[in-house]
Design an enzyme around this catalytic site. Structure first.
Site, mmCIF file in Angstrom:
data_model
loop_
_atom_site.group_PDB
_atom_site.id
_atom_site.type_symbol
_atom_site.label_atom_id
_atom_site.label_comp_id
_atom_site.label_asym_id
_atom_site.label_seq_id
_atom_site.Cartn_x
_atom_site.Cartn_y
_atom_site.Cartn_z
ATOM 1 N NE ARG A 22 -2.648 0.564 2.876
ATOM 2 C CZ ARG A 22 -2.175 1.287 4.990
ATOM 3 N NH1 ARG A 22 -1.189 1.401 4.460
ATOM 4 N NH2 ARG A 22 -2.297 -0.252 5.323
ATOM 5 C CE1 TYR B 78 -18.316 11.070 -14.913
ATOM 6 C CE2 TYR B 78 -16.860 11.145 -13.364
ATOM 7 C CZ TYR B 78 -17.859 10.768 -13.560
ATOM 8 O OH TYR B 78 -18.122 9.034 -13.241
ATOM 9 C CG ASP C 276 -10.435 16.201 -15.197
ATOM 10 O OD1 ASP C 276 -9.796 16.009 -14.672
ATOM 11 O OD2 ASP C 276 -11.226 15.488 -13.871
ATOM 12 C CE LYS D 270 -13.132 7.624 -18.341
ATOM 13 N NZ LYS D 270 -13.202 8.599 -16.470
HETATM 14 C C1 PLP Z 1 -13.246 14.445 -16.701
HETATM 15 C C2 PLP Z 1 -13.447 13.618 -15.919
HETATM 16 N N1 PLP Z 1 -12.962 13.551 -14.393
HETATM 17 C C3 PLP Z 1 -13.094 12.427 -13.917
HETATM 18 C C4 PLP Z 1 -13.180 11.612 -14.035
HETATM 19 C C5 PLP Z 1 -13.392 10.808 -12.375
HETATM 20 O O1 PLP Z 1 -12.444 9.292 -12.938
HETATM 21 P P1 PLP Z 1 -13.175 7.693 -13.334
HETATM 22 O O2 PLP Z 1 -14.112 7.394 -14.091
HETATM 23 O O3 PLP Z 1 -11.569 7.200 -13.152
HETATM 24 O O4 PLP Z 1 -13.140 7.819 -11.580
HETATM 25 C C6 PLP Z 1 -14.153 10.762 -15.303
HETATM 26 C C7 PLP Z 1 -14.835 9.758 -15.873
HETATM 27 O O5 PLP Z 1 -15.541 9.540 -16.346
HETATM 28 C C8 PLP Z 1 -14.161 12.238 -16.123
HETATM 29 O O6 PLP Z 1 -14.282 12.381 -17.087
#
Ligand code: PLP
Length: 379
Positions: free
Chosen positions: A46, A98, A170, A195
């Site tokens: 961890r 998101y 992000d 992604k």
């Molecule tokens: C722009 C964005 N940020 C964060 C996330 C969250 O990521 P995760 O699904 O890997 O937890 C997503 C998921 O679709 C996203 O599109």
């Protein structure tokens, strides 16, 4: 090292034991010690694992940061950033976000006494008007999900610095191939590595990258104390994915452009949201902070026709109707009922996430096949 070399070699050395060119998958929970505390840099998985460590070095390298941290999901990475805050602190965030991030903010952290203010940030100079003595974090996505707004990273970073507020970006949609927010003044870069970084729709993972050592130590403490790490197999897959990020992104951008232009000229399509258009309201900023415009394209049908949009996503054959984005294969989504369903309808519609909105993650298939698929689906 240039970016296209960093994706392959950044932070990577052949394995010390046998020279394996790819970091081995250290599938172990613990590491032998010769005497208490006498270990070779790893004691419990961890806290640190060599495969994850190699990935964390790669994350730091491609984002021009100094310290990378890998988490079990993008949301786990965001969660770690929010744990830097205390009750009474305020977060200023983009209002087009998101929905899982929005849900984490409003359904979990509001209960712990953190306040969130969601505002339009397309004019970054206005951000300053919303900063109070309690503001401790500015959180942005750029391009935003799913409306493809562009936030001016340099202006926001300058405002954040002036008010001694942490600034996190992000960077999931853009990836470091298109923009490197730390170089533009951000303090934290976050990714849903699920992604584009992973790139093959075969893992769920999150990443944070920072330059500042003290901030890295606080985040590392949270990562270890809360334990939302990724496993070594996923770390290996993400490392493999990152090695082709630059070539994949080049094709995502080319296909994204072709799809956006096709839709923009289609008589049954109302609006197309893609930052590469000269008529996109933030195109000028996009051009200064992005190298190209990416593979994400959103659009609405004429007359905001919900039924017509649902027919399109059902008719598509090469684009798969599915949540997520950023993989080699093209995906289509209906944000109002899928990715953004956890945002109340009235709040959704205020920011443009209307019932006819379709979001495409344009993959790296042949451009002509993708256009033909859209043509037959729209009719
Ligand atoms: C722009 C964005 N940020 C964060 C996330 C969250 O990521 P995760 O699904 O890997 O937890 C997503 C998921 O679709 C996203 O599109």
């Amino acid at each position: 090292m240039k970016f296209n070399t960093k994706t392959i070699h950044g932070g990577q050395k052949p394995d010390a034991a046998y020279g394996a060119i790819m970091p081995p998958i250290y599938q172990t929970s613990t590491f032998a010690q010769s005497t208490p505390g006498g270990h070779k840099g790893y004691e419990y998985a961890r806290s640190a694992n060599p495969t994850r460590h190699a990935l964390e070095e790669a994350f730091a390298s491609i984002e021009n940061g100094k310290f990378g941290l890998a988490f079990g999901s993008g949301l786990a990475a965001i969660d770690a950033v929010l744990k830097l805050l205390k009750p009474g602190d305020e977060v200023l965030s983009t209002n087009d976000l998101y929905s899982g991030t929005y849900r984490l903010f409003t359904k979990i952290y509001e209960d712990f006494g953190i306040k969130f203010n969601f505002i339009g940030m397309q004019n970054a100079n206005h951000i300053e008007d919303y900063i109070t003595d309690s503001t401790k974090l500015i959180w942005v996505e750029t391009p935003t999900n799913p409306m493809m707004h562009i936030i001016d990273i340099v202006t926001t970073a300058n405002i954040a610095k002036k008010h001694k507020v942490l600034f996190a970006v992000d960077n999931t949609f853009a990836t470091p191939y298109l923009q490197q927010p730390l170089d533009l003044g951000a303090d934290i870069v976050m990714h849903s590595a699920t992604k584009y970084l992973g790139g093959h729709s075969d893992l769920v993972m999150g990443a944070l990258v920072v330059k500042d050592k003290e901030l890295a130590e606080r985040l590392y403490f949270i990562q270890n104390a809360s334990g939302a790490i990724c496993g070594p197999q996923d770390a290996f897959l993400a490392l493999r994915g990152i090695k082709t990020l630059h070539v994949r992104m080049q094709r995502h951008c080319e296909n994204g452009r072709a799809v956006a232009e096709y839709l923009d000229n289609h008589p049954k399509i109302e609006k197309v949201y893609w930052p590469g258009f000269k008529h996109h309201p933030n195109h000028a900023i996009a051009k200064t902070q992005m190298r190209d415009f990416g593979g994400m394209v959103s659009f609405t049908t004429k007359g905001n026709n919900y039924e017509a949009s649902i027919k399109i996503v059902e008719n598509l054959k090469i684009f798969t109707l599915a949540e997520s984005l950023g993989g080699v294969e093209s995906l289509a989504g209906h944000p109002a009922s899928m990715t953004h369903a956890s945002i109340p309808k009235k709040d959704r519609e205020k920011i443009g996430v209307v019932d006819s909105l379709i979001r495409l993650s344009v993959g790296i298939e042949d451009e002509a096949d993708l256009i033909a698929d859209l043509k037959q689906a729209i009719g």
